[in-house]
Design a protein around this motif. Structure first.
Motif, PDB file in Angstrom:
ATOM      1  N   MET A   1      -5.784   1.643  -4.080  1.00 28.06           N
ATOM      2  CA  MET A   1      -5.808   0.952  -2.792  1.00 28.06           C
ATOM      3  C   MET A   1      -5.055  -0.373  -2.917  1.00 28.06           C
ATOM      4  O   MET A   1      -5.338  -1.159  -3.820  1.00 28.06           O
ATOM      5  CB  MET A   1      -7.259   0.694  -2.359  1.00 28.06           C
ATOM      6  N   PRO A   2      -4.088  -0.624  -2.027  1.00 30.46           N
ATOM      7  CA  PRO A   2      -3.281  -1.851  -2.149  1.00 30.46           C
ATOM      8  C   PRO A   2      -4.111  -3.108  -1.910  1.00 30.46           C
ATOM      9  O   PRO A   2      -5.045  -3.116  -1.106  1.00 30.46           O
ATOM     10  CB  PRO A   2      -2.212  -1.673  -1.067  1.00 30.46           C
ATOM     11  N   LYS A   3      -3.749  -4.161  -2.615  1.00 31.31           N
ATOM     12  CA  LYS A   3      -4.406  -5.449  -2.430  1.00 31.31           C
ATOM     13  C   LYS A   3      -3.991  -6.047  -1.083  1.00 31.31           C
ATOM     14  O   LYS A   3      -2.833  -5.976  -0.685  1.00 31.31           O
ATOM     15  CB  LYS A   3      -4.017  -6.410  -3.551  1.00 31.31           C
ATOM     16  N   LYS A   4      -4.963  -6.645  -0.404  1.00 36.79           N
ATOM     17  CA  LYS A   4      -4.695  -7.266   0.895  1.00 36.79           C
ATOM     18  C   LYS A   4      -4.470  -8.763   0.705  1.00 36.79           C
ATOM     19  O   LYS A   4      -5.287  -9.445   0.084  1.00 36.79           O
ATOM     20  CB  LYS A   4      -5.870  -7.021   1.840  1.00 36.79           C
ATOM     21  N   ILE A   5      -3.371  -9.242   1.249  1.00 37.96           N
ATOM     22  CA  ILE A   5      -3.024 -10.656   1.113  1.00 37.96           C
ATOM     23  C   ILE A   5      -2.909 -11.277   2.503  1.00 37.96           C
ATOM     24  O   ILE A   5      -2.157 -10.790   3.354  1.00 37.96           O
ATOM     25  CB  ILE A   5      -1.705 -10.842   0.347  1.00 37.96           C
ATOM     26  N   LEU A   6      -3.658 -12.334   2.708  1.00 38.63           N
ATOM     27  CA  LEU A   6      -3.610 -13.073   3.967  1.00 38.63           C
ATOM     28  C   LEU A   6      -2.723 -14.301   3.789  1.00 38.63           C
ATOM     29  O   LEU A   6      -2.928 -15.086   2.862  1.00 38.63           O
ATOM     30  CB  LEU A   6      -5.021 -13.502   4.380  1.00 38.63           C
ATOM     31  N   LEU A  21       6.653  -9.160  -0.924  1.00 39.75           N
ATOM     32  CA  LEU A  21       5.338  -8.706  -1.365  1.00 39.75           C
ATOM     33  C   LEU A  21       5.013  -7.317  -0.817  1.00 39.75           C
ATOM     34  O   LEU A  21       4.375  -6.506  -1.493  1.00 39.75           O
ATOM     35  CB  LEU A  21       4.267  -9.710  -0.927  1.00 39.75           C
ATOM     36  N   THR A  22       5.468  -7.044   0.400  1.00 33.82           N
ATOM     37  CA  THR A  22       5.266  -5.711   0.975  1.00 33.82           C
ATOM     38  C   THR A  22       6.000  -4.662   0.148  1.00 33.82           C
ATOM     39  O   THR A  22       5.470  -3.575  -0.123  1.00 33.82           O
ATOM     40  CB  THR A  22       5.768  -5.674   2.431  1.00 33.82           C
ATOM     41  N   GLU A  23       7.225  -4.988  -0.257  1.00 36.49           N
ATOM     42  CA  GLU A  23       7.997  -4.075  -1.105  1.00 36.49           C
ATOM     43  C   GLU A  23       7.299  -3.833  -2.439  1.00 36.49           C
ATOM     44  O   GLU A  23       7.436  -2.764  -3.045  1.00 36.49           O
ATOM     45  CB  GLU A  23       9.397  -4.647  -1.343  1.00 36.49           C
ATOM     46  N   LYS A  24       6.536  -4.816  -2.884  1.00 38.23           N
ATOM     47  CA  LYS A  24       5.811  -4.708  -4.148  1.00 38.23           C
ATOM     48  C   LYS A  24       4.556  -3.845  -4.004  1.00 38.23           C
ATOM     49  O   LYS A  24       3.927  -3.475  -4.995  1.00 38.23           O
ATOM     50  CB  LYS A  24       5.434  -6.118  -4.625  1.00 38.23           C
ATOM     51  N   GLY A  25       4.190  -3.516  -2.764  1.00 34.86           N
ATOM     52  CA  GLY A  25       3.041  -2.641  -2.543  1.00 34.86           C
ATOM     53  C   GLY A  25       1.809  -3.338  -2.002  1.00 34.86           C
ATOM     54  O   GLY A  25       0.767  -2.703  -1.821  1.00 34.86           O
ATOM     55  N   TYR A  26       1.912  -4.631  -1.717  1.00 34.18           N
ATOM     56  CA  TYR A  26       0.773  -5.363  -1.165  1.00 34.18           C
ATOM     57  C   TYR A  26       0.698  -5.165   0.348  1.00 34.18           C
ATOM     58  O   TYR A  26       1.721  -4.972   1.013  1.00 34.18           O
ATOM     59  CB  TYR A  26       0.896  -6.858  -1.472  1.00 34.18           C
ATOM     60  N   LEU A  27      -0.514  -5.226   0.867  1.00 33.06           N
ATOM     61  CA  LEU A  27      -0.727  -5.158   2.306  1.00 33.06           C
ATOM     62  C   LEU A  27      -0.808  -6.591   2.833  1.00 33.06           C
ATOM     63  O   LEU A  27      -1.741  -7.320   2.514  1.00 33.06           O
ATOM     64  CB  LEU A  27      -2.018  -4.395   2.615  1.00 33.06           C
ATOM     65  N   ILE A  28       0.179  -6.985   3.630  1.00 35.87           N
ATOM     66  CA  ILE A  28       0.308  -8.378   4.060  1.00 35.87           C
ATOM     67  C   ILE A  28      -0.034  -8.519   5.538  1.00 35.87           C
ATOM     68  O   ILE A  28       0.378  -7.698   6.366  1.00 35.87           O
ATOM     69  CB  ILE A  28       1.745  -8.896   3.842  1.00 35.87           C
ATOM     70  N   PHE A  29      -0.803  -9.546   5.868  1.00 32.31           N
ATOM     71  CA  PHE A  29      -0.975  -9.916   7.269  1.00 32.31           C
ATOM     72  C   PHE A  29      -1.012 -11.435   7.356  1.00 32.31           C
ATOM     73  O   PHE A  29      -1.592 -12.107   6.503  1.00 32.31           O
ATOM     74  CB  PHE A  29      -2.223  -9.280   7.887  1.00 32.31           C
ATOM     75  N   ALA A  30      -0.323 -11.959   8.375  1.00 39.35           N
ATOM     76  CA  ALA A  30      -0.173 -13.405   8.525  1.00 39.35           C
ATOM     77  C   ALA A  30      -0.860 -13.880   9.794  1.00 39.35           C
ATOM     78  O   ALA A  30      -0.909 -13.164  10.797  1.00 39.35           O
ATOM     79  CB  ALA A  30       1.304 -13.784   8.552  1.00 39.35           C
ATOM     80  N   ILE A  31      -1.411 -15.087   9.723  1.00 44.64           N
ATOM     81  CA  ILE A  31      -2.025 -15.707  10.890  1.00 44.64           C
ATOM     82  C   ILE A  31      -1.511 -17.139  11.005  1.00 44.64           C
ATOM     83  O   ILE A  31      -1.055 -17.725  10.019  1.00 44.64           O
ATOM     84  CB  ILE A  31      -3.567 -15.713  10.802  1.00 44.64           C
TER      85      ILE A  31
END
Length: 219
Positions: A1-6, A21-31
């Motif tokens: 399961m990919p790590k989630k990064i805020l 970071l997305t290309e590296k496989g992380y799940l990214i969401f920005a606020i």
């Protein structure tokens, strides 16, 4: 399961390293910095938070304290190379600090390092907790063994054998028997059967010891 990064920043330049970071496989969401962080943390439960250290200093401190309370690792970045001297990020709990402009290689390495050290710290804390629990449990068992050894003039091996047999008979842990012995011994001492009545025959002695121990456990 990919790590989630805020990522707490919605500036255009953030898109560059979030793509990396997305290309590296992380799940990214920005606020945006003004978003309710507490609600986002509760809903998304990120594995890591990346935050601009120089956005509203007092607000940042509140956000970092919230992350620390929830044991969420974070790394800080800023476009001011002297910001580290101002807010002392490592003292605030940050495991990494970056100065813009941030290259893809830098952000990937910083994220990997932060996640690695956070995981290592959690494992170390769990081992320390388990060790402390083991030491405390052994101490409680030793107290019960001491009671049995003194009461019945047994050596440590025989006292432990008796304790283990009682645990099997009661279908519970040795620790549970030990705690019960320690808890009830003093209050039961006045009415406790005399140790002088124990038979000389080893088999009879073992039987009577178990009967007396059962009395102690149920009193």
């Amino acid at each position: 399961m990919p790590k989630k990064i805020l990522v707490i920043d919605d500036a255009p330049y953030v898109q560059q390293f979030t793509n990396a970071l997305t290309e590296k496989g992380y799940l990214i969401f920005a606020i945006s910095p003004g978003t309710d962080l507490y609600q986002v943390i509760h809903q998304e439960q990120p594995d890591l938070v990346i935050i601009d250290a120089f956005y509203n200093h007092s607000s940042i401190l509140l956000k970092l304290n919230h992350l620390i309370e929830h044991n969420i690792p974070f790394l800080l970045f800023s476009d001011d190379e002297h910001i580290e001297e101002l807010i002392k990020p490592h003292q605030l709990g940050a495991l990494s600090f970056l100065v813009k402009p941030i290259t893809d290689k830098q952000i990937k390495l910083a994220v990997e390092t932060t996640l690695y050290w956070h995981t290592a710290r959690l494992q170390l804390e769990r081992r320390a907790d388990n060790l402390n629990i083991t030491i405390e449990n052994n101490r409680k068992i030793s107290v019960a063994l001491g009671i049995l050894m003194q009461r019945y003039q047994l050596d440590n091996a025989k006292a432990f054998s008796l304790l283990r047999k009682a645990a099997r008979d009661e279908q519970c842990r040795i620790l549970d028997v030990a705690l019960k012995i320690t808890e009830n011994f003093e209050s039961s001492l006045a009415n406790f059967p005399s140790a002088s009545s124990i038979a000389n025959n080893e088999q009879e002695q073992a039987t009577e010891l178990l009967l007396e121990l059962k009395y102690l456990l149920t009193s």
